[in-house]
Design an enzyme around this catalytic site. Structure first.
Site, short mmCIF file in Angstrom:
data_model
loop_
_atom_site.label_atom_id
_atom_site.label_comp_id
_atom_site.label_asym_id
_atom_site.label_seq_id
_atom_site.Cartn_x
_atom_site.Cartn_y
_atom_site.Cartn_z
N ARG A 1 0.83 -1.22 0.00
CA ARG A 1 0.00 0.00 0.00
C ARG A 1 0.86 1.26 0.00
NH1 ARG A 1 -3.56 -0.36 5.00
NH2 ARG A 1 -1.67 -1.35 5.72
N ASN B 1 -6.08 -2.44 2.15
CA ASN B 1 -6.09 -3.90 2.23
C ASN B 1 -7.53 -4.37 2.36
OD1 ASN B 1 -3.32 -4.25 2.15
ND2 ASN B 1 -3.09 -4.36 4.36
#
EC number: 3.6.1.7
Length: 91
Positions: free
Chosen positions: A18, A36
């Site tokens: 990320r 996520n």
């Protein structure tokens, strides 16, 4: 301007994916978000210049060095996007 919703599968959580994606998106001047998912995938909405969006999606096929990307699903998106690129909590 183009916007794509992507779902990235493989070893993509716990490897800095990320943060890597957000950094790359910001460097390319893109907007959107990344998070996520509880199912182990990373989900992102990427918007901006079509060439930059496609460049980031190509880079996502490899990801950061600790990741292993098995599959990327991508779909055009038409939701309005606010400027900037955010990292959201897991859903």
């Amino acid at each position: 301007m183009s916007a794509k919703h992507v779902l990235i599968s493989g070893v993509v959580q716990g490897v800095g994916y990320r943060a890597w994606l957000r950094s790359r998106a910001e460097a390319l001047g893109l907007s959107g978000w990344v998070r996520n998912r509880l199912d182990g995938r990373v989900e992102a909405l990427i918007a901006g210049d079509i060439a930059a969006v496609e460049e980031l999606i190509r880079a996502c096929r490899t990801g950061p060095s600790a990741a292993r990307v098995d599959r990327i699903e991508e779909h055009l998106d038409t939701d309005p996007i606010t400027p900037g690129f955010e990292q959201y909590p897991t859903v």
